[in-house]
Design a protein around this motif. Structure first.
Motif, PDB file in Angstrom:
ATOM      1  N   GLY A  49       0.807  -1.219   0.000  1.00 21.80           N
ATOM      2  CA  GLY A  49       0.000   0.000   0.000  1.00 21.80           C
ATOM      3  C   GLY A  49       0.839   1.267   0.000  1.00 21.80           C
ATOM      4  N   ASP A  50       2.131   1.147   0.336  1.00 27.61           N
ATOM      5  CA  ASP A  50       3.020   2.315   0.345  1.00 27.61           C
ATOM      6  C   ASP A  50       3.542   2.654  -1.055  1.00 27.61           C
ATOM      7  N   LEU A  51       3.422   1.709  -1.997  1.00 26.54           N
ATOM      8  CA  LEU A  51       4.033   1.887  -3.308  1.00 26.54           C
ATOM      9  C   LEU A  51       3.267   2.910  -4.138  1.00 26.54           C
ATOM     10  N   THR A  52       4.003   3.792  -4.798  1.00 26.40           N
ATOM     11  CA  THR A  52       3.404   4.974  -5.442  1.00 26.40           C
ATOM     12  C   THR A  52       3.620   5.045  -6.949  1.00 26.40           C
ATOM     13  N   ASP A  53       4.274   4.036  -7.544  1.00 24.55           N
ATOM     14  CA  ASP A  53       4.682   4.112  -8.958  1.00 24.55           C
ATOM     15  C   ASP A  53       5.612   5.300  -9.181  1.00 24.55           C
ATOM     16  N   GLY A  54       6.409   5.586  -8.182  1.00 28.28           N
ATOM     17  CA  GLY A  54       7.373   6.679  -8.273  1.00 28.28           C
ATOM     18  C   GLY A  54       8.405   6.510  -7.183  1.00 28.28           C
ATOM     19  N   LYS A  55       8.981   7.593  -6.752  1.00 28.23           N
ATOM     20  CA  LYS A  55       9.963   7.537  -5.672  1.00 28.23           C
ATOM     21  C   LYS A  55       9.245   7.439  -4.334  1.00 28.23           C
ATOM     22  N   LEU A  56       9.776   6.592  -3.464  1.00 31.67           N
ATOM     23  CA  LEU A  56       9.149   6.342  -2.159  1.00 31.67           C
ATOM     24  C   LEU A  56       9.816   7.199  -1.092  1.00 31.67           C
ATOM     25  N   PHE A  57       9.062   8.179  -0.569  1.00 27.05           N
ATOM     26  CA  PHE A  57       9.609   9.105   0.413  1.00 27.05           C
ATOM     27  C   PHE A  57       9.112   8.835   1.837  1.00 27.05           C
ATOM     28  N   SER A  58       8.072   8.007   1.976  1.00 28.51           N
ATOM     29  CA  SER A  58       7.552   7.733   3.321  1.00 28.51           C
ATOM     30  C   SER A  58       6.834   6.390   3.333  1.00 28.51           C
ATOM     31  N   VAL A  59       6.718   5.789   4.521  1.00 31.66           N
ATOM     32  CA  VAL A  59       5.997   4.530   4.692  1.00 31.66           C
ATOM     33  C   VAL A  59       5.055   4.668   5.878  1.00 31.66           C
ATOM     34  N   SER A  60       4.077   3.775   5.951  1.00 28.45           N
ATOM     35  CA  SER A  60       3.078   3.867   7.021  1.00 28.45           C
ATOM     36  C   SER A  60       3.533   3.214   8.317  1.00 28.45           C
ATOM     37  N   LYS A  61       4.503   2.285   8.241  1.00 29.69           N
ATOM     38  CA  LYS A  61       4.911   1.563   9.443  1.00 29.69           C
ATOM     39  C   LYS A  61       6.431   1.405   9.524  1.00 29.69           C
ATOM     40  N   LYS A  62       6.911   1.237  10.762  1.00 25.80           N
ATOM     41  CA  LYS A  62       8.327   0.959  10.986  1.00 25.80           C
ATOM     42  C   LYS A  62       8.446  -0.195  11.976  1.00 25.80           C
ATOM     43  N   ILE A  63       9.552  -0.927  11.892  1.00 23.78           N
ATOM     44  CA  ILE A  63       9.778  -2.029  12.825  1.00 23.78           C
ATOM     45  C   ILE A  63      11.109  -1.828  13.545  1.00 23.78           C
ATOM     46  N   SER A  64      11.292  -2.618  14.589  1.00 25.00           N
ATOM     47  CA  SER A  64      12.477  -2.464  15.442  1.00 25.00           C
ATOM     48  C   SER A  64      13.646  -3.315  14.934  1.00 25.00           C
TER      49      SER A  64
END
Length: 429
Positions: A49-64
């Motif tokens: 769901g984070d994929l934008t068909d372009g450059k990825l500048f942000s994501v919805s989740k992070k892990i440790s």
């Protein structure tokens, strides 16, 4: 996906994707029951769901980092990796990362390219997306496996030509994207204008000089002095007529009212669900979808049956149904119901009782008809304008896709096109 080029020379080689990257892999999903994997997460964890068909500048989740340590399949991939969605609603979606990331299992990461620019590969995947998706395997949910991606063959030009193609496409797609953004903005403005006109007409009437009075209802404000205010329960009654298997199955679509569903869907429902709880809907009835209030209230344009997920209500007094259709379509009313309904606030499905206690303005029936006729004519013209812009938008997107395909497959000589562009810029300066 073999292609014929308009021009052919030794600058192009046909190579497997597997030969072009040191690392092609996926990730996984750490256990959601272990808070340590997500609390205070610092490593971007990409979902499709984070994929934008372009450059990825942000994501919805992070892990440790603990999640990385505990799950060997979770690799941290360096900036400028290409991510491809393997399955689900986003199958084939792409992004080039702008920071180090890890991913879930629905993403395939192409990292550490060899003798190929990641931006060229990105454009190649965009150009060939439909063909790649057609290779997907599986039953209900089609899947592009890592094996399929590794086996893909692409025509790769030498580095100088790759750079020229990337430069050409960056410039051209940026120009097209600006036009697409303008068209999408026009559509949004049309929709906002439509909503504003509907709201003004159904709450204030068509006479700008009419004397006004306070309605006593905050979301409505002032209304014409000769209009009445009535609770919904004195205008509409709930309908629970059931078990009409001879009727056709209907479905609600946002802004389209109740529509006939396909025979295939109807047979599927009959095969797996009993129809004893399905409700009869007659032409002119209104429905509320209990579990999804996004589209508000809809009016049926034909007779049929709907699932128990709908509440059906019908006018109990003489009125113009189309006038109230526009009342229920107005964004003000939808926002009002959404903000005041206790069921929705409690996360429960909306019920008829939630609606029945709300106040509605009630113009004389003749005026209701005048307002609905005016709005029908105006909305028809606005829909035509919107449809024209949507066609232009579709053509721009098709042109963009075709341009990318022709550039990355060598069907157009971008070197010549860049020269022509430079000459045009010189002559115009």
């Amino acid at each position: 996906m073999r292609t014929e080029k308009k021009y052919s020379n030794s600058n192009w080689k046909r190579l497997k994707i597997a030969w072009l990257f040191e690392d092609i892999s996926s990730g996984t999903t750490p256990s959601s029951t272990n808070e340590e994997y997500y609390r205070d997460g610092e490593i971007p964890w990409v979902n499709t769901g984070d994929l934008t068909d372009g450059k990825l500048f942000s994501v919805s989740k992070k892990i440790s980092r603990k999640a990385i340590a505990d799950y060997p399949t979770l690799k941290v991939h360096s900036k400028n990796s290409l991510i491809v969605a393997l399955y689900g609603a986003t199958i084939g979606k792409l992004a080039i990362t702008q920071f180090d990331v890890t991913t879930n299992q629905a993403c395939c990461v192409l990292n550490k390219p060899k003798n190929v620019d990641i931006n060229f590969v990105f454009y190649w995947f965009l150009a060939n997306r439909e063909g790649i998706i057609q290779r997907a395997v599986g039953g209900g949910q089609k899947n592009i496996s890592q094996g399929i991606i590794r086996s893909l063959r692409m025509d790769v030009p030498n580095a100088p030509l790759q750079n020229k193609i990337i430069s050409f496409l960056d410039q051209k797609t940026s120009e097209i994207d600006a036009l697409i953004t303008d068209k999408e903005k026009l559509i949004r403005l049309l929709e906002e204008k439509r909503q504003a006109i509907i709201t003004e007409a159904v709450t204030k009437g068509l006479d700008p000089d009419v004397k006004m009075k306070d309605s006593g209802v905050e979301w409505i404000g002032e209304i014409p002095e000769h209009w009445k205010m009535r609770k919904a329960k004195y205008i509409f009654k709930q309908i629970n007529e059931k078990n009409y298997p001879e009727e056709k199955l209907l479905s609600v679509l946002k802004g389209k009212g109740l529509l006939l569903r396909s025979e295939l869907e109807f047979k599927a429902v009959m095969a797996f669900k009993g129809l004893e709880n399905f409700k009869l809907v007659r032409e002119g009835d209104f429905v509320i979808h209990l579990r999804s209030f996004q589209s508000g209230f809809e009016m049926s344009s034909l007779q049929g049956i709907v699932s128990p997920a709908y509440t059906v209500f019908r006018a109990s007094i003489e009125l113009d149904n189309n006038y109230f259709k526009y009342v229920f379509y107005s964004q003000y009313f939808i926002d009002y119901i959404g903000s005041t309904t206790q069921s929705l606030r409690d996360g429960k499905p909306i019920a008829y009782d939630d609606f029945s206690s709300s106040y509605l303005m009630f113009p004389p029936e003749k005026e209701q008809k005048e307002i609905s006729d005016y709005l029908a004519s105006l909305c028809k013209e606005m829909d035509k304008a919107k449809e024209l812009i949507q066609k232009q938008l579709l053509k721009l997107k098709e042109y963009r896709q075709a341009l990318i395909y022709e550039a990355v497959t060598g069907k157009i000589d971008v070197q010549e096109m860049l020269k022509e562009t430079e000459q045009e810029e010189v002559s115009s300066s």
